[in-house]
Design a protein around this motif. Structure first.
Motif, PDB file in Angstrom:
ATOM      1  N   ALA A  54       0.700  -1.405  -0.135  1.00  0.00           N
ATOM      2  CA  ALA A  54       0.273  -0.052  -0.278  1.00  0.00           C
ATOM      3  C   ALA A  54       0.648   0.987  -0.277  1.00  0.00           C
ATOM      4  O   ALA A  54       0.216   2.545  -0.731  1.00  0.00           O
ATOM      5  CB  ALA A  54      -0.894  -0.119   0.969  1.00  0.00           C
ATOM      6  N   GLU A  55       2.368   1.076   0.152  1.00  0.00           N
ATOM      7  CA  GLU A  55       2.898   1.916   1.321  1.00  0.00           C
ATOM      8  C   GLU A  55       3.762   2.274  -0.356  1.00  0.00           C
ATOM      9  O   GLU A  55       3.759   3.733  -0.961  1.00  0.00           O
ATOM     10  CB  GLU A  55       3.952   1.797   1.884  1.00  0.00           C
ATOM     11  N   GLU A  58       1.114   3.281  -2.862  1.00  0.00           N
ATOM     12  CA  GLU A  58       0.490   5.278  -2.922  1.00  0.00           C
ATOM     13  C   GLU A  58       1.608   6.188  -3.594  1.00  0.00           C
ATOM     14  O   GLU A  58       1.165   7.512  -4.136  1.00  0.00           O
ATOM     15  CB  GLU A  58       0.504   5.781  -1.196  1.00  0.00           C
ATOM     16  N   ASP A  59       2.918   6.035  -2.675  1.00  0.00           N
ATOM     17  CA  ASP A  59       3.580   6.536  -3.563  1.00  0.00           C
ATOM     18  C   ASP A  59       3.988   6.550  -5.505  1.00  0.00           C
ATOM     19  O   ASP A  59       4.213   7.756  -5.737  1.00  0.00           O
ATOM     20  CB  ASP A  59       5.034   6.553  -2.967  1.00  0.00           C
ATOM     21  N   ARG A  62       1.275   9.169  -6.293  1.00  0.00           N
ATOM     22  CA  ARG A  62       2.032  10.459  -6.064  1.00  0.00           C
ATOM     23  C   ARG A  62       2.850  10.770  -7.194  1.00  0.00           C
ATOM     24  O   ARG A  62       2.245  11.939  -7.539  1.00  0.00           O
ATOM     25  CB  ARG A  62       1.765  10.504  -4.897  1.00  0.00           C
TER      26      ARG A  62
END
Length: 92
Positions: A54-55, A58-59, A62
């Motif tokens: 997930a991290e 997300e990065d 973005r």
């Protein structure tokens, strides 16, 4: 600079913690621990991997899709295509 390079130490820390969880799971299996304990450890490893995924996802969104500095549609499309490919393989 890639977001995984920028966040390298943080991501490696998470991976090392996951490695520790997997090693603890291995020790439990070798020690013939009860199924409830093993299941809890498997759930913890899965949760940690999902958190890492997930991290990074997300990065990626973005940095390669939602960043207003990306003005080239082809570059944005490439970021979206990469995300779609990863999600397809992750959800199999």
């Amino acid at each position: 600079m890639s977001h995984t390079v920028r966040d390298k130490s943080k991501l490696l820390g998470r991976v090392r913690r996951i490695r520790g969880q997997v090693e603890a799971l291995e020790r439990s299996l070798e020690a013939e621990k009860g199924c409830a304990e093993v299941l809890h450890q498997i759930a913890a490893v899965r949760g940690a991997m999902n958190g890492l995924m997930a991290e990074v996802l997300e990065d990626h969104v973005r940095s390669h899709i939602a960043d207003p500095a990306i003005t080239d549609a082809a570059e944005r499309t490439q970021g979206a295509d990469e995300l779609i490919d990863v999600l397809r393989s992750y959800l199999r």
